[in-house]
Design an enzyme around this catalytic site. Structure first.
Site, PDB file in Angstrom:
ATOM      1  N   ALA A   1       5.006   3.632  13.841  1.00 64.47           N
ATOM      2  CA  ALA A   1       5.781   4.650  13.120  1.00 64.47           C
ATOM      3  C   ALA A   1       6.872   3.961  12.306  1.00 64.47           C
ATOM      4  O   ALA A   1       7.145   4.329  11.158  1.00 64.47           O
ATOM      5  CB  ALA A   1       6.402   5.641  14.093  1.00 64.47           C
TER       6      ALA A   1
ATOM      7  N   TRP B   1       5.248   2.257   9.386  1.00 63.68           N
ATOM      8  CA  TRP B   1       4.786   3.235   8.388  1.00 63.68           C
ATOM      9  C   TRP B   1       5.832   3.391   7.287  1.00 63.68           C
ATOM     10  O   TRP B   1       5.509   3.607   6.120  1.00 63.68           O
ATOM     11  CB  TRP B   1       4.542   4.580   9.075  1.00 63.68           C
ATOM     12  CG  TRP B   1       4.186   5.693   8.119  1.00 63.68           C
ATOM     13  CD1 TRP B   1       2.950   6.044   7.691  1.00 63.68           C
ATOM     14  CD2 TRP B   1       5.095   6.600   7.485  1.00 63.68           C
ATOM     15  NE1 TRP B   1       3.024   7.104   6.828  1.00 63.68           N
ATOM     16  CE2 TRP B   1       4.334   7.464   6.686  1.00 63.68           C
ATOM     17  CE3 TRP B   1       6.483   6.762   7.511  1.00 63.68           C
ATOM     18  CZ2 TRP B   1       4.899   8.479   5.916  1.00 63.68           C
ATOM     19  CZ3 TRP B   1       7.053   7.770   6.738  1.00 63.68           C
ATOM     20  CH2 TRP B   1       6.267   8.622   5.961  1.00 63.68           C
ATOM     21  N   HIS B   2       7.125   3.265   7.688  1.00 67.88           N
ATOM     22  CA  HIS B   2       8.195   3.479   6.709  1.00 67.88           C
ATOM     23  C   HIS B   2       8.241   2.380   5.660  1.00 67.88           C
ATOM     24  O   HIS B   2       8.743   2.597   4.564  1.00 67.88           O
ATOM     25  CB  HIS B   2       9.548   3.575   7.412  1.00 67.88           C
ATOM     26  CG  HIS B   2       9.725   4.852   8.156  1.00 67.88           C
ATOM     27  ND1 HIS B   2       9.347   4.987   9.468  1.00 67.88           N
ATOM     28  CD2 HIS B   2      10.206   6.057   7.780  1.00 67.88           C
ATOM     29  CE1 HIS B   2       9.604   6.233   9.873  1.00 67.88           C
ATOM     30  NE2 HIS B   2      10.122   6.903   8.861  1.00 67.88           N
ATOM     31  N   GLY B   3       7.778   1.198   5.998  1.00 60.80           N
ATOM     32  CA  GLY B   3       7.834   0.153   4.980  1.00 60.80           C
ATOM     33  C   GLY B   3       7.474  -1.204   5.512  1.00 60.80           C
ATOM     34  O   GLY B   3       7.463  -1.443   6.725  1.00 60.80           O
TER      35      GLY B   3
ATOM     36  N   PHE C   1       8.843   5.581   0.758  1.00 58.74           N
ATOM     37  CA  PHE C   1       7.792   5.360   1.751  1.00 58.74           C
ATOM     38  C   PHE C   1       6.454   5.881   1.236  1.00 58.74           C
ATOM     39  O   PHE C   1       5.501   5.913   1.918  1.00 58.74           O
ATOM     40  CB  PHE C   1       8.150   6.026   3.078  1.00 58.74           C
ATOM     41  CG  PHE C   1       9.536   5.657   3.546  1.00 58.74           C
ATOM     42  CD1 PHE C   1       9.948   4.331   3.492  1.00 58.74           C
ATOM     43  CD2 PHE C   1      10.417   6.603   3.996  1.00 58.74           C
ATOM     44  CE1 PHE C   1      11.227   3.976   3.892  1.00 58.74           C
ATOM     45  CE2 PHE C   1      11.699   6.258   4.401  1.00 58.74           C
ATOM     46  CZ  PHE C   1      12.096   4.948   4.344  1.00 58.74           C
TER      47      PHE C   1
END
Lengths: 369, 465
Positions: free
Chosen positions: B319, B322-324, B465
């Site tokens: 998770a 996923w943001h970067g 994102f």
């Protein structure tokens, strides 16, 4: 149509009440607009009123705030034939784009002047191309003028922003915010002192703090001045203040000159203005405005004078007879300036002595035609 | 085209007006064209990626639905997952991988720097990739039938209100709304306007103004004191919440006005009793996606405690990623993985049995704030130096706390709203208020936006994102 709308009594009641309240606030703000306008907006509104209600003029001057300061109609009139009517339509931060718009506006309402003087420093050509689009007075323009500027900019959002400024509170939101702060701080000076302390402690950059300080003290003084101006002469006094600024630019001031790369949109606007005048048979005189010596030195230091001269000679070649002079970096000593851009009373006298014969000659030729 | 820009207001007004006049089938085509236009205003070239994802998942879904052979179904699913994850990995993680490789090669005197590419991250790629991938997985799992109509499916992938920053919708929830005729009532319009208006207020009045406190402190060249880091981090705690939830609110509001019901993405997360509950309330569409398509396939709550802890940790770690593609997000994910595992162990020993929520909520909020340093920081080194400033260069000064006044003022409407949301069980609770109170609320929100909102069009934090 597959959708339907169900009725609910409560829904419109609250929305309508809110809309009614908003309408009241907006009408009030529109009715008291003079109190909320910033100085540029007030200045332009006054000038537009003058142009729309006043008599046609013989010589129309277009340019920015430096042109306003340096080309005073009364002083110029002394060197021109008697009863020559001169109007300085210069406005702060307005380059050729704005000049073209205002010229069209003038020509819609009046017969063509006998001579148009366009006065800009080279600097106006290298300003941010969006300068005019972001101009704080855009709400006073007509929609077609706005559309033209947006088309030039390729910025449709500008039109939407213009539409948004139809809402008086949005148009004057900065003034309303600082005005409300002034109301609070004027009533509670001890709170102002405390807020000052807060900001001093929390703002890392001094200039931010100074900005806040201006908003309060400056706003208060300005409101009082506007009230006087509006009561006396519809803000015209502001023009007089710009035309005769006091103060002297310190000798030790140094400038950093940006390389001279004329902004295509501004150049196009100048070309368009010249073509319009040519088609209407109106002679145009392009005149340079003076630079403080240190600014001229900064231009020379990077060889900018060649670029400036090449630019103007190109203009002169395409539009023969429009250039007042070949010297476009007109230096004057710092003592002739009130700040880094605008001449003071001494500079006004010196520049008037230089420019009046050039305008007089062009005017004589225009009359002879 | 930002949701808070006048251009979007004009765009939506036109779409809404035409939409109202059309029959169902034409409405979907209009929304599809509008969605492509909406995306193209950022970068029309990247529409090709959306079309690729759409085509691959549409075909994969049809193959899975039409075939009884397990190997064919599995292959189609595999192609969909590989294509989608490859697109995502290439644009989002390729340079991260190369830079990490470059660092590892330093001791050997080698370099991989020449493999670094100047890639532009396509807007919303993390959102629409997850959304379209979930469709194929759901078809494979038999949770829904494959969509036959390509334009309907294409609209599911790129529906403009939630295209670039979510909520990440699931096909079983959104597809039926696309396929069935939509009845738009006055209630839809009212709820939609209320949600969108509240979203705009949160973005331009709260989030954008708080960014004035946050940005200077978190700039790479800044050298803040510990006190400034603490204050800016508290400001960011509310900025990131209002910024991201405002996007979801505007997305849900505009969709509601078009007759859609998008999922709730934030359910008063700062009232969570522990970090496990926090992640069930924060960015719900992502956390439930990760739960259904990652955590449960990893084993979920099955197996021993160590296995469950591993599953939880890996889910939160991903998770974060996923943001970067940045080490900071890796740390952010790992930090939350550890917190969620601890929260689970704690709740097993001391289950919730009523009592006030505020001790747990305050603790969770502060733990989240600590992790936000890695979320907002640009490099791990910068984050460590910010923590260093807190512990070694705090420079206590009461005057330095003054921006907290702004933070507290910003917090107040959020607190009131979230408390009401909890109490009434809905984020459109304002509709149940008496008319005079509602009118006053609309009036106040409108003038707050006009007079206090920042008009310089700051992008939404989650656009990156």
């Amino acid at each position: 149509m597959s959708s339907s709308t169900s009725s609910s009594r409560r829904v419109p009641k609250a929305l309508l009440a809110a809309l009614l309240a908003v309408a009241c606030v907006e009408v009030f703000t529109a009715r008291t607009a003079s109190l909320w306008m910033n100085s540029d907006a007030l200045f332009l509104r006054t000038k537009l009123q003058e142009v729309e209600s006043g008599p046609p003029v013989d010589i129309l001057i277009l340019g920015d705030s430096q042109a306003v300061a340096a080309l005073h109609p009364d002083k110029l009139a002394a060197g021109l034939p008697e009863n020559t009517r001169i109007y300085n339509f210069g406005l702060p931060a307005v380059g050729p784009t704005g000049a073209e718009i205002f010229l069209k506006r003038y020509l819609e309402r009046h017969p063509p002047p006998k001579l148009i003087v366009v006065a800009n420093t080279a600097r106006i050509f290298i300003e941010d191309p969006r300068l005019f689009a972001n101009y704080t007075v855009r709400h006073l323009l007509n929609f077609d003028e706005v559309l033209l500027a947006a088309q030039r900019d390729g910025d449709f959002d500008y039109v939407l922003q213009w539409l948004a400024t139809r809402l008086p509170t949005l148009r004057h939101r900065d003034a309303i915010r600082t005005g409300l702060a002034s109301l609070v701080f004027d009533a509670l000076p001890e709170l102002h002192a405390r807020a000052w302390g807060w900001l001093r402690g929390s703002l890392r950059k001094r200039k931010d703090f100074e900005g806040f300080l201006w908003e309060y003290t400056g706003r208060k003084e300005r409101n009082e001045r506007y009230a006087r101006d509006l009561a006396l002469n519809r803000g015209w006094r502001y023009w007089v203040e710009v035309a005769h600024p006091i103060g002297v630019l310190p000798d030790e001031i140094r400038f950093v000159a940006n390389p001279f790369h004329p902004e295509p949109r501004e150049v196009d606007a100048l070309e368009s203005l010249l073509v319009t005048c040519h088609e209407r048979g109106i002679p145009v005189l392009l005149v340079p405005l003076p630079f403080p010596r240190a600014h001229a030195d900064a231009i020379h230091a990077q060889g900018g004078e060649n670029r400036v001269e090449r630019f103007w000679s190109d203009i002169g070649r395409r539009h023969p007879g429009t250039l007042a002079t070949e010297n476009w970096i007109l230096e004057m000593p710092h003592r002739s300036f009130s700040d880094q851009s605008h001449v003071n009373a001494r500079g006004l006298a010196e520049y008037t002595a230089f420019i009046t014969p050039l305008i007089a000659n062009a005017y004589a030729e225009a009359l002879a035609r | 085209m930002l949701f808070t820009s006048l251009l979007f207001v004009a765009f939506f007004a036109v779409v809404f007006g035409i939409h109202a006049l059309l029959p169902h089938r034409a409405r979907n085509l209009l929304l599809l064209l509008a969605s492509y236009l909406f995306y193209a205003t950022w970068n029309p070239r990247f529409l090709a990626l959306i079309w690729l994802s759409t085509a691959v998942d549409y075909v994969a879904g049809r193959i899975i639905g039409a075939s009884d052979r397990a190997s064919t179904r599995r292959s189609a699913l595999l192609v969909s997952v590989v294509v989608n994850l490859s697109i995502l990995a290439f644009f989002k993680y390729y340079n991260f991988f190369i830079d990490s490789l470059d660092l590892m090669l330093v001791p050997f005197g080698a370099t991989a720097a020449s493999l670094h590419l100047d890639l532009v991250l396509p807007l919303g790629i993390s959102f629409y990739t997850f959304q379209t991938m979930s469709y194929t997985i759901d078809v494979y799992r038999g949770r829904m039938r494959p969509v036959r109509d390509l334009p309907d499916f294409a609209l599911f992938v790129c529906f403009f209100p939630q295209l670039v920053a979510g909520p990440i919708e699931r096909a079983p929830h959104l597809m039926p709304q696309i396929q069935s005729p939509r009845r738009i009532t006055a209630r839809h319009l009212h709820e939609g306007l209320a949600l969108a208006g509240w979203g705009v207020f949160k973005k331009v009045v709260i989030a954008d103004n708080l960014s004035r406190i946050v940005d200077p402190v978190y700039a790479l060249d800044a050298d803040p004191t510990g006190l400034q880091v603490v204050v800016a981090t508290y400001a960011f705690l509310f900025q990131v919440y209002t910024d991201f939830s405002s996007y979801s609110d505007i997305a849900r509001g505009t969709a509601r006005m078009l007759g859609f019901d998008l999922m709730l993405n934030f359910d008063t997360p700062y009232f969570a009793r522990d970090m496990g509950e926090f992640w069930r309330r924060w960015h719900i569409s992502l956390s439930t996606w990760l739960r259904d398509y990652l955590y449960i396939p990893l084993g979920g709550n099955r197996g021993g405690e160590i296995r469950i802890a591993f599953n939880l940790f890996m889910t939160l770690l991903l998770a974060g990623l996923w943001h970067g593609s940045n080490g900071t997000f890796l740390v952010f994910g790992a930090y939350h993985g550890i917190l969620v595992v601890i929260a689970r162990l704690y709740r097993q020993r001391w289950p919730v049995r009523g009592g006030p929520i505020w001790p747990g909520a305050l603790l969770s909020m502060h733990l989240f704030a600590v992790g936000l340093v890695f979320f907002r920081g640009q490099t791990v080194a910068q984050c460590l130096s910010l923590f260093g400033a807190v512990f070694t260069d705090f420079q206590w000064d009461p005057a330095g706390l003054q921006p907290m006044v702004v933070v507290l003022l910003a917090m107040l409407p959020i607190l009131v709203f979230d408390l009401s949301h909890r109490r009434f069980g809905s984020d459109t609770f304002v509709l149940s208020w008496p008319a005079p109170l509602r009118a006053a609320a609309y009036f106040a929100v409108f003038y707050a936006i006009v007079l206090l909102g920042r008009s310089d069009g700051l992008e939404f934090v989650y656009f990156q994102f």
